[in-house]
Design a protein around this motif. Sequence first.
Motif, PDB file in Angstrom:
ATOM      1  N   TYR A 522     -37.689  54.887 -51.787  1.00 20.60           N
ATOM      2  CA  TYR A 522     -35.700  55.244 -51.524  1.00 20.60           C
ATOM      3  C   TYR A 522     -35.554  54.682 -52.866  1.00 20.60           C
ATOM      4  CZ  TYR A 522     -32.137  54.118 -49.123  1.00 20.60           C
ATOM      5  OH  TYR A 522     -31.028  53.874 -48.660  1.00 20.60           O
ATOM      6  N   GLU A 523     -35.813  53.734 -53.791  1.00 20.50           N
ATOM      7  CA  GLU A 523     -35.070  53.907 -54.326  1.00 20.50           C
ATOM      8  C   GLU A 523     -34.539  55.133 -56.034  1.00 20.50           C
ATOM      9  OE1 GLU A 523     -34.139  51.196 -58.671  1.00 20.50           O
ATOM     10  OE2 GLU A 523     -35.118  50.607 -56.424  1.00 20.50           O
ATOM     11  N   GLN A 524     -36.358  55.926 -55.983  1.00 21.91           N
ATOM     12  CA  GLN A 524     -35.739  57.123 -56.119  1.00 21.91           C
ATOM     13  C   GLN A 524     -35.260  58.233 -55.323  1.00 21.91           C
ATOM     14  OE1 GLN A 524     -40.141  57.775 -56.577  1.00 21.91           O
ATOM     15  NE2 GLN A 524     -40.630  56.351 -57.989  1.00 21.91           N
ATOM     16  N   TRP A 525     -35.684  58.185 -54.691  1.00 28.07           N
ATOM     17  CA  TRP A 525     -34.463  58.873 -53.812  1.00 28.07           C
ATOM     18  C   TRP A 525     -33.141  59.311 -53.769  1.00 28.07           C
ATOM     19  CZ3 TRP A 525     -31.347  58.428 -49.617  1.00 28.07           C
ATOM     20  CH2 TRP A 525     -31.146  59.298 -48.298  1.00 28.07           C
ATOM     21  N   VAL A 526     -32.613  57.465 -53.328  1.00 23.10           N
ATOM     22  CA  VAL A 526     -31.070  57.748 -54.394  1.00 23.10           C
ATOM     23  C   VAL A 526     -30.995  57.411 -54.917  1.00 23.10           C
ATOM     24  CG1 VAL A 526     -29.081  56.172 -54.261  1.00 23.10           C
ATOM     25  CG2 VAL A 526     -30.970  55.252 -52.033  1.00 23.10           C
ATOM     26  N   VAL A 527     -31.592  57.582 -56.286  1.00 20.88           N
ATOM     27  CA  VAL A 527     -30.757  58.234 -57.184  1.00 20.88           C
ATOM     28  C   VAL A 527     -31.168  58.974 -57.710  1.00 20.88           C
ATOM     29  CG1 VAL A 527     -31.745  57.846 -60.283  1.00 20.88           C
ATOM     30  CG2 VAL A 527     -31.965  55.488 -59.124  1.00 20.88           C
ATOM     31  N   GLN A 528     -31.703  60.119 -57.358  1.00 21.06           N
ATOM     32  CA  GLN A 528     -31.628  62.047 -56.932  1.00 21.06           C
ATOM     33  C   GLN A 528     -30.301  62.182 -56.525  1.00 21.06           C
ATOM     34  OE1 GLN A 528     -35.103  63.096 -54.894  1.00 21.06           O
ATOM     35  NE2 GLN A 528     -36.281  62.988 -57.316  1.00 21.06           N
TER      36      GLN A 528
END
Length: 957
Positions: A522-528
């Motif tokens: 989820y964190e990676q998705w938000v950063v993108q």
Amino acid sequence: MLASETDEMRESLIDCLRPRLKELIVVDRVLDLIDFIENEQKERIRQKARNDGDISAADSLINAVVQKPHTPGWFTAFVDALNNGGCKFAADYMQLNLPTPEVEAENENCVRFIHLLIPSLADMGTDQVCCNQPFKTTTIMAEIGNRGSRSGARELLRRIIKCPPGWYSTFLQVLKDTEHDVLYNELTGNEDKKPSLKDKPKATTGESPASAESCDGTESREITVNEQPMDQSTGHTEHVYGSALEVARSPEKEIILRDYQMEVAGPALEGKNIIVCLPTGSGKTRVAVYITKEHLDRRKAEGKPRKVIVLVNKVPLVEQHYSAEFLPFLKNKYKVERVSGDSQLKISFTEIVKKNDIIICTAQILENYLERANGGEDEGVNLSDLTLIIIDECHHTQKGGVYNHIMMRYLKQKHKNKRLIKEQKEPVPLPQILGLTASPGVGGATKMEKAEEHILRICANLDASRIMTRSHEEFKKEQRKIIVSVEDRREDPFGDVIKKIMTAIHNHAELTPTCDLGSQNYEQWVVQKERQAAKDENQKVRVCAEHLRQYSESLNLSNTIRMQDAFSFLNKYYEEEMKKKTAPEEEHKIQITDTERFLFNLFKDNKKELETLAKNPEYENDSLSKLRTKILHEFSSRDEARGIVFIKTRRSAIALNQWIQENPKFADIGVKSAYVIGGGDQSVVKPMTSAEQKDVLKKFGKGQVNLLIATTVAEEGLDIPACNFVIRYGLVTNEIAMIQAQGRGRAEDSSYTLVEVKNSGVAEKECVNEYRKNMMNKAIQKIKLLNQAAYEKRITEFQIQAIMEEKVRMTKKKQKDIKNESPSNVKFSCRSCSEPICTGDDIQIIENMHRVNVTPQFRKLYIQRENTTLQERLLDYETNGFIACKNCGQRWGSMMMYKGIECPCLDVKNFVVNLNGKKISKCTKWNEVPIKFSAFDYAEHASNMTMSDNSDDDETM
């Protein structure tokens, strides 16, 4: 005289006396007596004293005292607190009752002398000494009762050396009265009863404590202390002398290797390049010291040049290898020196290499000077100047690493030498290479073939003729390993509220996540999403993504530490965000968008409920409960427990340490915790300096701290011999880190525990790492069974491949450098509000490092704020504030004072970069922008400023 003017004079006095006051104040006693400092601030200072020591805490105490606005009588109250808190010498300084320079120098010598003899003095009968009126204090008697006589002795010594001059004679008399004859003789140099002081050290001033009448007048041997580490905050030599000084005074030790150590050293003693692969705690560094001695002895006997350089990848390892290994064994025969980025160098690194036989340094320093020599500069170092390079933690000799840059120079020259020999020309001499590692790893391999290839590539990069391991299984130390599983919370109302808020933000921004909230995916998705939105100038999605990251972090904190830590983190974030929207000048108003207003109100509407839930212990996570049980078990089942808890983030390390210190159950069984975190500044959490790291690790080594809360900074290389349990709390990376972390438990009967944390998946990752560890060991054995011809053939192939890849990379780099865009082709806009800011033509570079914009038009676009948490002095410049967008409050960088000129220094990560019409949203470093900025012309800018000031003066006349 006005009161404010008087206060300014008193503040100025305190600042002038600050270096001396920091050394003389006993923080815990003085702090209790000052009523004008808030309790919360007092607790922060006490925490600093526990973590960083009295000198650092005293600095914070002084900052609190001089902080405005002042309460009436603040100065007198501070002086009274010093007097009544047992710091009369400090109070005398404040009242300008100063000792003469001669008395002060004599007192300093006495202080240094006591520090040097602390190991002997700690054995005194402290309770007897403290029964004498001059030293009778309830605090020291309590320390004796709680932690024993030795701890009481150290506390007594810590306090008496801060007394006014004359304390030394009083202390001698008390020792004599209490029949401490041996210690009395040692301090006075009386050799009639015990000749222990004929080697008594002389202080740095050239006059020993014993040379003054009050310290007895016996002759003493000089000891050099001018190379001691410097306190970065004061520039003064540390008073508590480190292990290097103690080592310098002690006789040289004899190097004795065990059979397996001698076995792995064999080929290196014959001059061959090898990798020594031994488990952590098996004495790799001791093997390296032995090889170094034999190398130097042999070349000295043969009349050949000799120069050994020991490379490490972390600053604390420089001092560790110097003080604990190389200096004790080699100091009498050879010159040993250490250099790191923290060193206060009086001469250049080139001169240090020339003047010493053994140099211990960080790898980047050597690489910098190899590059200088390559560029034709006089102040450079060549590989041919060296005869042996020792590479610590050599598994880092891979693409992109500084070790590999150094070894690539070596490999290129090695293959050039082959051509020179064919042409019957003299080859360039190259140093012998010795690599040290506990685990080369498998590089993410899933098959044995790839694992072998990974290890062979490291061997090739190091030009190793063999990889040496222990052949005797009986030397392996089996470690108890425990995996503690946790149960999901039956109820998690705090987490439910966080997820409800996150869902509302998703709906507002029309975002649809594809993974569990709070997970790593989820964190990676938000950063993108944030990067893409910044590029698209979609401010609604960008700001929502930024806030979602904070809520995701709070979920992680709630699952790892306490709910109140998660709430505190969120609350502080929103306080800071609101401050950004408040301009320093009331007449200027910063823009708040509808989305920002929605987000602020959303937190405000849920804040009370979150705060209430965070205080309910019924809903705490099971991981923390299991960790508490494990720590309590370790400390109650061992006589002298000392352990490390590894944790993922800096923020959680600090929070976990705070939880332990606030929990009375831990204090009851003698837990004394401290945290150690990384030194880089990529995190929003204030990093630790290397001096702070070293101080905490020193306390841990001495037992003053017995539980270390650490991020991965402490996993690799640092020597912690007394540690008898290791806990990885929701943290698993790769097989190398697992082996390194296990290896921190050096003591007999040590244990290694993995505690699960929700959403971490650590149990599964640990199983994968165990599989990779076994695969690595099998791969090493297969490589060792290769016949030498087959091994060398594969190594040569990998070396040629690496050289060819390096040529292609360098060709591309040259082409890229040639294609450097014109500065006018790059444009910068605010990452938050997308307002155009400047072009590359407006930016200049200071010292090939800092990008600044000093144009008059740029000055109109930002507001300046004071950064109360940062005041860092650096070379010719200093930073003590930051600049932010006047439109939206987004931070852009820092305000740097460079040689008296204010220069707004930009951080590229706060901007969207537009290069020839193409937007780049994820630049995090300036070197990712293919622009060569013009150098800052100090003289021209200073001249323009002077002319501008003169014209302003003319207008006002």
